[in-house]
Design an enzyme around this catalytic site. Sequence first.
Site, short mmCIF file in Angstrom:
data_model
loop_
_atom_site.label_atom_id
_atom_site.label_comp_id
_atom_site.label_asym_id
_atom_site.label_seq_id
_atom_site.Cartn_x
_atom_site.Cartn_y
_atom_site.Cartn_z
N HIS A 33 0.88 -1.17 0.00
CA HIS A 33 0.00 0.00 0.00
C HIS A 33 0.92 1.22 0.00
CE1 HIS A 33 -2.39 -2.99 2.30
NE2 HIS A 33 -3.46 -2.39 1.84
N HIS B 156 -11.01 -13.96 4.02
CA HIS B 156 -12.20 -13.20 3.66
C HIS B 156 -13.32 -14.14 3.21
CE1 HIS B 156 -9.54 -9.43 2.70
NE2 HIS B 156 -9.41 -9.86 3.94
N ASP C 177 -5.51 -13.39 9.63
CA ASP C 177 -4.41 -13.34 8.66
C ASP C 177 -3.25 -14.27 9.03
OD1 ASP C 177 -5.62 -11.55 6.95
OD2 ASP C 177 -4.58 -9.79 7.72
N ASP D 8 2.22 1.93 3.43
CA ASP D 8 3.15 1.00 4.10
C ASP D 8 4.58 1.37 3.76
OD1 ASP D 8 0.81 -0.66 4.14
OD2 ASP D 8 1.57 -1.76 2.40
N ASP E 222 -0.75 -12.54 2.35
CA ASP E 222 -1.35 -11.46 3.15
C ASP E 222 -1.55 -12.05 4.55
OD1 ASP E 222 -2.59 -9.27 4.11
OD2 ASP E 222 -4.23 -9.22 2.66
N ASP F 223 -10.45 -11.45 11.33
CA ASP F 223 -9.52 -11.66 10.23
C ASP F 223 -8.10 -11.83 10.79
OD1 ASP F 223 -8.45 -11.73 7.70
OD2 ASP F 223 -8.90 -9.65 7.20
N GLU G 67 -10.81 -6.86 -4.31
CA GLU G 67 -10.62 -7.91 -3.30
C GLU G 67 -11.87 -8.00 -2.41
OE1 GLU G 67 -6.80 -7.83 -1.30
OE2 GLU G 67 -7.70 -8.72 0.49
N ASP H 137 -4.83 -13.75 -2.31
CA ASP H 137 -4.16 -13.42 -1.05
C ASP H 137 -4.17 -14.69 -0.21
OD1 ASP H 137 -3.45 -10.88 -1.71
OD2 ASP H 137 -4.67 -9.88 -0.19
C1 XUL Z 1 -7.38 -6.53 4.54
C2 XUL Z 1 -6.66 -6.95 3.34
C3 XUL Z 1 -5.83 -5.90 2.68
C4 XUL Z 1 -5.79 -6.00 1.20
C5 XUL Z 1 -5.07 -4.89 0.52
O1 XUL Z 1 -8.18 -7.49 5.12
O2 XUL Z 1 -6.71 -8.09 2.95
O3 XUL Z 1 -4.57 -5.94 3.22
O4 XUL Z 1 -5.22 -7.20 0.78
O5 XUL Z 1 -5.59 -3.65 0.84
CO CO Z 2 -5.78 -9.09 1.37
#
Ligand code: XUL
Ligand code: CO
Length: 437
Positions: free
Chosen positions: A102, A272, A310, A105, A340, A308, A233, A297
């Site tokens: 991003h 997600h 991750d 970032d 991700d 979430d 996304e 991702d």
């Molecule tokens: C958030 C997510 C983000 C996107 C990019 O849940 O997945 O990091 O991948 O904005």
């Molecule tokens: Co993502």
Amino acid sequence: MSGEFFPGIPTIPFEGPKSRNPLAFKHYNADEKVGNKTMKEHLRFACAYWHTMRNGLADPFGGPTAERPWDDGTDSVENARKRVWAMFEFMQKTGIEFYCFHDRDVAPELHDLAASNDALDAVADELLQAQNQTGIKLLWGTACLFSHKRYNQGAGTSPYADVFAYAAAQVKKALEVTHRLGGEGYVFWGGREGYATLWNTDMKRELNHLARLLHMAVAHKKKIGFRGAFYIEPKPREPSTHQYDSDSAACLNFLREHGLMGELSLNIETNHATLAGHTMMHELRVAREAGALGSIDANTGDELIGWDTDQFPTNIYLTTQIMMEVLRMGGFTTGGLNFDAKCRRESFEPIDLFHAHIGGMDAFARGLKTAHAIIEDGRIDAFVKERYSSYDSGFGARIESGTATLEDCEAHILATGEPLTRSGRQEMLENIVNEFI
Ligand code: XUL
Ligand code: CO
């Protein structure tokens, strides 16, 4: 490049399944061929800048724990430039050939847009230099349109036109930087593009505005000659109560309704899908069959925690299912597998970044080999083909071709009587999958 950021950690070797070295690949052997491509060509792994470099590992109940000795914790451009080299040393040592970022970032958000843009340009200089030195490429860039407080009620869907304009300006810049860095794609994740409550929301206007933002981006992409792919996304909720891009089907419907189909495809994330109440395989299948599966991702959630999380993907069934869909679409073109994912808050040392990525890469190497073997074996495909074979000829072919009417169906059944059905053989097919895992 010197090994100044991760001293004592070598380039991760492939040692095979018998190795007990935690800093070695057991299954991911970059140049080994699976079918007609090497593993690295199939998998196209990418490292997420936001998690690897910027995630302090805070959770809703406690602050950051991550030890990142190269980072002085400030928002200076100097610190941001230095981080680039830590990121690239990490990717070189793990053999990850792509990254994603991003705008916010890689570079700090400063007192106004012009200053933030200048900071981004300065860091982009550094990124370009690091890319040229290492051969590492940008899988996709994106703009962070959800962290700053101006976006508290959305970005493209904010009720405030000036917030929309700020978001659009950020997209413009992030897109231009992505283009300059030779990015293969650009992602739109609508972090706060949804609502907290319908009592204050004009949903139709918000959706139209979101489409406007995407149309503006498509126009600008063409204007600057950016040839990479655009992705949406999907994610159903969190941070908002409902996000408009809630799942693959909702995204496809949105793209079709607003004349954007063909301009954007989907970047689908495992956690997600889970939050949407779907399997990852479902989300990928929906996108693939619409010709809109762009990128992935690669992460996973925790079955016992409802947010979430991750996490890094380690489940071989999951990676097998994902790679089945990827192989069936003929492989990635501009897309790839972007981790991700972040280490757990308890895994705060720099070396944990290695364990996490090695595990994810090995899990996908096994998923790739397993999926390839299942497809080569052909029993599952043959079963599915046979299951629908009554549509291949006779009355079924008339249904598919659109030449049969309701009256024809009635006449057909009156003549032939009660239809025959056969077992779906779910258990037998699951046993076949397990033969290969
Ligand atoms: C958030 C997510 C983000 C996107 C990019 O849940 O997945 O990091 O991948 O904005
Ligand atoms: Co993502």
